[in-house]
Design a protein around this motif. Structure first.
Motif, PDB file in Angstrom:
ATOM      1  N   UNK A  79     -48.979  96.879  15.274  1.00 37.50           N
ATOM      2  CA  UNK A  79     -47.932  97.128  14.291  1.00 37.50           C
ATOM      3  C   UNK A  79     -47.827  98.585  13.909  1.00 37.50           C
ATOM      4  N   UNK A  80     -48.962  99.263  13.801  1.00 37.40           N
ATOM      5  CA  UNK A  80     -48.933 100.690  13.457  1.00 37.40           C
ATOM      6  C   UNK A  80     -48.261 101.506  14.560  1.00 37.40           C
ATOM      7  N   UNK A  81     -48.569 101.191  15.811  1.00 34.18           N
ATOM      8  CA  UNK A  81     -47.931 101.909  16.911  1.00 34.18           C
ATOM      9  C   UNK A  81     -46.435 101.620  16.938  1.00 34.18           C
ATOM     10  N   UNK A  82     -46.062 100.355  16.719  1.00 35.54           N
ATOM     11  CA  UNK A  82     -44.647  99.994  16.733  1.00 35.54           C
ATOM     12  C   UNK A  82     -43.896 100.705  15.614  1.00 35.54           C
ATOM     13  N   UNK A  83     -44.500 100.796  14.439  1.00 35.78           N
ATOM     14  CA  UNK A  83     -43.841 101.487  13.333  1.00 35.78           C
ATOM     15  C   UNK A  83     -43.619 102.956  13.667  1.00 35.78           C
ATOM     16  N   UNK A  84     -44.613 103.587  14.290  1.00 35.46           N
ATOM     17  CA  UNK A  84     -44.448 104.981  14.679  1.00 35.46           C
ATOM     18  C   UNK A  84     -43.346 105.170  15.708  1.00 35.46           C
ATOM     19  N   UNK A  85     -43.267 104.254  16.694  1.00 35.69           N
ATOM     20  CA  UNK A  85     -42.196 104.346  17.677  1.00 35.69           C
ATOM     21  C   UNK A  85     -40.825 104.169  17.026  1.00 35.69           C
ATOM     22  N   UNK A  86     -40.719 103.224  16.103  1.00 38.83           N
ATOM     23  CA  UNK A  86     -39.439 102.993  15.437  1.00 38.83           C
ATOM     24  C   UNK A  86     -38.991 104.223  14.663  1.00 38.83           C
ATOM     25  N   UNK A  87     -39.922 104.872  13.980  1.00 38.05           N
ATOM     26  CA  UNK A  87     -39.584 106.080  13.223  1.00 38.05           C
ATOM     27  C   UNK A  87     -39.081 107.177  14.160  1.00 38.05           C
ATOM     28  N   UNK A  88     -39.759 107.385  15.264  1.00 38.10           N
ATOM     29  CA  UNK A  88     -39.356 108.437  16.193  1.00 38.10           C
ATOM     30  C   UNK A  88     -38.020 108.119  16.858  1.00 38.10           C
ATOM     31  N   UNK A  89     -37.751 106.839  17.106  1.00 38.63           N
ATOM     32  CA  UNK A  89     -36.448 106.467  17.665  1.00 38.63           C
ATOM     33  C   UNK A  89     -35.342 106.751  16.669  1.00 38.63           C
ATOM     34  N   UNK A  90     -35.565 106.439  15.402  1.00 39.28           N
ATOM     35  CA  UNK A  90     -34.545 106.691  14.375  1.00 39.28           C
ATOM     36  C   UNK A  90     -34.217 108.189  14.291  1.00 39.28           C
ATOM     37  N   UNK A  91     -35.219 109.019  14.479  1.00 37.76           N
ATOM     38  CA  UNK A  91     -34.987 110.464  14.389  1.00 37.76           C
ATOM     39  C   UNK A  91     -34.296 110.997  15.643  1.00 37.76           C
ATOM     40  N   UNK A  92     -34.713 110.530  16.803  1.00 42.36           N
ATOM     41  CA  UNK A  92     -34.239 111.147  18.036  1.00 42.36           C
ATOM     42  C   UNK A  92     -33.078 110.467  18.720  1.00 42.36           C
ATOM     43  N   UNK A  93     -32.665 109.278  18.251  1.00 44.49           N
ATOM     44  CA  UNK A  93     -31.624 108.551  18.968  1.00 44.49           C
ATOM     45  C   UNK A  93     -30.251 109.219  18.905  1.00 44.49           C
ATOM     46  N   UNK A  94     -29.757 109.671  17.734  1.00 40.32           N
ATOM     47  CA  UNK A  94     -28.417 110.279  17.726  1.00 40.32           C
ATOM     48  C   UNK A  94     -28.273 111.471  18.675  1.00 40.32           C
ATOM     49  N   UNK A  95     -29.207 112.435  18.685  1.00 38.87           N
ATOM     50  CA  UNK A  95     -29.055 113.532  19.662  1.00 38.87           C
ATOM     51  C   UNK A  95     -29.123 113.051  21.109  1.00 38.87           C
ATOM     52  N   UNK A  96     -29.930 112.008  21.371  1.00 40.70           N
ATOM     53  CA  UNK A  96     -30.070 111.521  22.743  1.00 40.70           C
ATOM     54  C   UNK A  96     -28.812 110.813  23.233  1.00 40.70           C
ATOM     55  N   UNK A  97     -27.959 110.360  22.313  1.00 43.52           N
ATOM     56  CA  UNK A  97     -26.744 109.633  22.694  1.00 43.52           C
ATOM     57  C   UNK A  97     -25.545 110.554  22.903  1.00 43.52           C
ATOM     58  N   UNK A  98     -25.686 111.823  22.582  1.00 37.99           N
ATOM     59  CA  UNK A  98     -24.545 112.736  22.664  1.00 37.99           C
ATOM     60  C   UNK A  98     -24.309 113.179  24.110  1.00 37.99           C
ATOM     61  N   UNK A  99     -23.042 113.343  24.461  1.00 37.17           N
ATOM     62  CA  UNK A  99     -22.614 113.927  25.737  1.00 37.17           C
ATOM     63  C   UNK A  99     -23.209 113.208  26.943  1.00 37.17           C
ATOM     64  N   UNK A 100     -23.155 111.868  26.943  1.00 36.46           N
ATOM     65  CA  UNK A 100     -23.635 111.081  28.079  1.00 36.46           C
ATOM     66  C   UNK A 100     -22.456 110.697  28.974  1.00 36.46           C
ATOM     67  N   UNK A 101     -22.713 110.600  30.280  1.00 35.54           N
ATOM     68  CA  UNK A 101     -21.661 110.120  31.166  1.00 35.54           C
ATOM     69  C   UNK A 101     -21.565 108.598  31.055  1.00 35.54           C
ATOM     70  N   UNK A 102     -20.645 108.005  31.823  1.00 34.36           N
ATOM     71  CA  UNK A 102     -20.366 106.579  31.661  1.00 34.36           C
ATOM     72  C   UNK A 102     -21.580 105.714  32.016  1.00 34.36           C
ATOM     73  N   UNK A 103     -22.262 106.022  33.107  1.00 32.32           N
ATOM     74  CA  UNK A 103     -23.409 105.206  33.508  1.00 32.32           C
ATOM     75  C   UNK A 103     -24.550 105.326  32.512  1.00 32.32           C
TER      76      UNK A 103
END
Length: 787
Positions: A530-554
């Protein structure tokens, strides 16, 4: 006496038995690996039931293995059983398995399909059938051997020996030098047996080898052929086999087309057609096909008539199959395929006694199978498990441990009882090759649990991808490998700390969430996970918006799948008690009794979805999907959803991006079609946008839109078509600011209560809470439905 046979031929088997009864030799030599002499006594064990096979595998490489299968109708098996029953000695005379496994290409050892001198494989039976004017080798063999009703049963041996001699003169050793080596070893064994038992020796081998065994050679010449052969330390045992694996279509070189049919001919020499039709009728009746005794009688008559018209001595498989199709199956190939699979080929699984040699892991597996009442079966079956029960929980752990060891006896299947966490459904089928897999897995330990633990620890230390380690952690929890979890968790924490790729984190989180969610019902501890999962969730929340920018269709399509998986995972994490992982509580933020940890995680995730839904640099398919997740979670109302859609479908947005937004919002398996059916406001916005797409861009967006709407069920598509054809009640999309008839911003209690009198008539009058057949069960606990 040399008895040249066709492997797995019931006619040859009957002839071998008759010849042995007539001559009564003191020793019987059988084609098979020479080391199997020590195992021959097990064939007389009452618990030994064919089909079985001799399995040989290299000690240092268990995956390097070879099989020598035998069925009840195999001449070799009949010879072995006759010798054991009459006190005759039994010797295996083929090349030792130590040489076979050390060869560059160990393969099935019953090789009737040799290769010719020109490099082309030939089938001796097919060559003889062609010489006799037959196109079908099986049909020729049936006519000359299997369907012989009278005469000397040993006569085919003389004829086959002469025919094979002619073939050997034409093809020599068949272009396969290994045959010369095998036959040299057979001749040496035959000389030794004659020296010990005199001329009272019978040899049962493939008819292809008979001419070589009668050829005069010197002992020195035969030994010279065997000199310098590579050797590998081998272990042999008996293992269960199946009729399906005797079939030629399984890839077995000496296979036959119809093992079940041949087994029937061997077991029922009298009135075989009548008994076969009765067996077929029983199978079809068990599958709810209407078959009467009159059908059986007529099918027998038709088979005999067809045999007479075709000039065959008795009805064969072709005639019985044609009769079954015409009479019992009423011309349909659907039930006929069932007959072919269950009876013509068959799912018979043999048995071997517990005294047969086996690696310690195999013995532990057999013990666990008996304890848990999980009998291996050749026919695929479905097994439902309730993990709240101790026995079912142990069954689940055993199957998961075997999968981790690479022994796929069972494969998880979609259950029929919903999405509860305490149920599992498996599809089980035991294949003979799994014995080799078990022998390979024996290097990891002597018990299933110990071997699975060691295998999991090794995979954790060798894994380089974060997703692989999280999947392994999930497997360990499902398999109940608590001793392996510390090693897996250390590897998981180390890899998670170093991995900065949001896509990798998003791919890894679902496995952890499932493990946390479903580990509880098995009683396994998941605090560290659970501790590892919580850490992953936090990092995804921080890094997901920049990672979704300017992606091609695939890339955007792949990220949409990860977005869905992360959304589901965070829902599972937030649904756990706060004491387990610090995340706690069930659905959405702001609800009564919400644990603080769950509110924080869900608030952050909702914020991420709002950013994704409103940021223009993010592809339309991701913005649409984020908006849909907000709507489904209740974090965005109908008005705000309409505003998001109107912005995404405004004239200034490129048509391709707008079509991607629609695909993300209502596409896939998300139930978007029903959303449009029940919210005419959103349907009007889509309709208005679609009619405004320029003609030049329409052809570009049409494939994406067609893919989006083709995923809906037929009823949903029809309803949407009717709504669009009817048109909005008050004009176009702008008029939907006032809701059309049948739609309202909030539920109408008066209209909802109007259905209660009808429910009273169907279910009965109101009764005490919790009783069946009353409306008291429809209300909240402790209340009754209003009268």
């Amino acid at each position: 006496m040399l008895l040249g046979v066709r492997h797995h031929g019931p006619g040859s088997a009957r002839g071998v038995r008759a010849a042995l009864e007539a001559v009564r030799p003191d020793a019987v030599l059988v084609e098979g690996p020479a080391e199997a002499d020590a195992l021959v006594a097990l064939a007389a064990d009452p618990d030994m039931r064919p089909p079985v096979a001799l399995l040989a595998h290299a000690v240092d490489d268990p995956g390097r293995a070879a099989f020598w299968p035998m069925a009840a109708f195999s001449p070799e098996w009949v010879a072995i059983r006759w010798a054991l029953d009459h006190g005759a000695a039994v010797r295996f005379v083929d090349l030792p398995a130590a040489h076979t496994l050390a060869a560059a290409d160990p393969t099935w050892t019953d090789e009737e399909d040799e290769v010719s001198g020109s490099g082309l494989r030939i089938d001796p039976v097919a060559e003889l059938a062609r010489a006799a004017g037959y196109e079908d080798a099986e049909r020729w063999w049936e006519d000359v051997v299997e369907l012989r009703a009278d005469g000397d049963p040993t006569a085919p041996f003389t004829a086959l020996a002469e025919a094979m001699g002619a073939l050997r003169e034409t093809y020599g050793h068949g272009g396969h030098p290994r045959d010369l080596v095998r036959e040299a070893h057979m001749r040496l064994k035959l000389r030794a047996a004659r020296k010990e038992f005199g001329d009272s020796v019978a040899v049962v081998c493939g008819a292809w080898h008979v001419p070589a065994l009668t050829r005069r050679t010197t002992v020195a010449a035969d030994k010279a052929l065997l000199k310098g052969l590579p050797r590998a330390k081998a272990e042999l045992t008996w293992v269960p086999w199946t009729h399906r694996r005797l079939a030629r279509r399984s890839g077995y070189g000496a296979g036959i087309d119809a093992p079940g049919w041949y087994a029937h001919l061997f077991a029922a020499p009298d009135r075989p057609v009548e008994r076969w039709m009765t067996k077929v009728a029983g199978l079809l009746r068990a599958e709810d096909h209407p078959v009467s005794s009159a059908h059986v009688i007529e099918a027998v008559r038709l088979a005999e008539t067809l045999a007479a018209l075709r000039g065959r001595p008795r009805p064969g498989l072709d005639e019985t199959t044609d009769a079954v199709r015409a009479v019992l199956c009423e011309g349909s190939d659907v039930p006929l395929d069932l007959v072919r699979d269950r009876l013509v080929v068959g799912d018979v699984l043999g048995e071997v006694p517990a005294a047969a040699p086996a690696v310690p892991l195999q013995r532990d597996l057999a013990r666990r199978q008996r304890t848990l009442r999980l009998k291996p079966e050749a026919q695929e079956r479905e097994l439902g498990l309730d993990l709240r029960k101790d026995t079912d929980g142990e069954r689940s752990r055993l199957l998961h441990r075997l999968r981790l060891l690479g022994v796929p006896w069972g494969e998880p299947a979609a259950g029929r009882s919903g999405t509860g966490t305490f149920r599992e459904t498996w599809r089980l089928r035991w294949e003979p090759e799994l014995h080799v897999r078990v022998a390979e897995a024996g290097v990891w330990g002597t018990t299933v649990e110990a071997a699975a633990t060691a295998r999991a620890e090794s995979r954790a230390l060798a894994a380089t991808a974060l997703g692989d380690i999280t999947a392994l952690a999930e497997q360990c929890l499902l398999a109940g490998l608590t001793d392996a979890l510390p090693v897996v968790m250390r590897a998981l924490a180390d890899r998670a700390a170093l991995d900065t790729d949001v896509a990798h984190l998003a791919q890894a989180l679902p496995a952890l969430a499932r493990a946390l969610r479903y580990g509880d019902v098995r009683g396994t501890g998941t605090t560290a996970l659970g501790e590892v999962a919580a850490g992953l969730a936090e990092r995804i929340c921080v890094g997901l918006p920049p990672a979704c920018a300017a992606l091609d269709a695939d890339a955007a399509a792949q990220m949409r799948d990860r977005l869905d998986a992360v959304h589901t995972s965070i829902g599972l994490l937030a649904d756990r008690p706060e004491s387990a992982n610090g995340l706690g509580g069930p659905d959405r933020p702001g609800g009564p009794g919400r644990p603080r940890g769950a509110d924080g995680l869900l608030h952050r995730w909702v914020g991420v979805l709002r950013v994704l839904a409103g940021r223009e640099r993010i592809p339309g398919v991701l913005r649409g999907r984020a908006a849909r997740l907000l709507v489904d979670g209740g974090w965005v109302g109908g008005g705000e959803a309409g505003l998001l859609m109107s912005r995404a479908l405004s004239p200034g947005v490129p048509p391709g991006d707008a079509a991607g937004w629609i695909d993300g919002f209502v596409g896939g398996a998300s139930g978007g079609g029903l959303l449009l059916v029940h919210d005419e406001r959103l349907l009007g916005l889509v309709d208005a946008w679609l009619t405004s797409v320029p003609a030049g861009a329409f052809a570009d967006v049409l494939p994406l839109l067609r893919r989006t709407f083709s995923g809906y069920e037929q009823g949903v598509r029809r309803t949407l078509g009717e709504l669009v054809a009817r048109g909005p009640a008050h004009g176009r999309a702008a008029a939907y600011d006032t809701f059309p008839p049948g739609f309202a911003p909030t539920p109408d209690p008066a209209r909802a209560d109007a259905v209660l009198p009808l429910l009273h008539l169907i279910l009965g009058p109101p009764g005490p809470p919790g009783t069946l057949g009353t409306l008291g069960t429809l209300g909240t606990p402790g209340t009754e439905a209003p009268a």
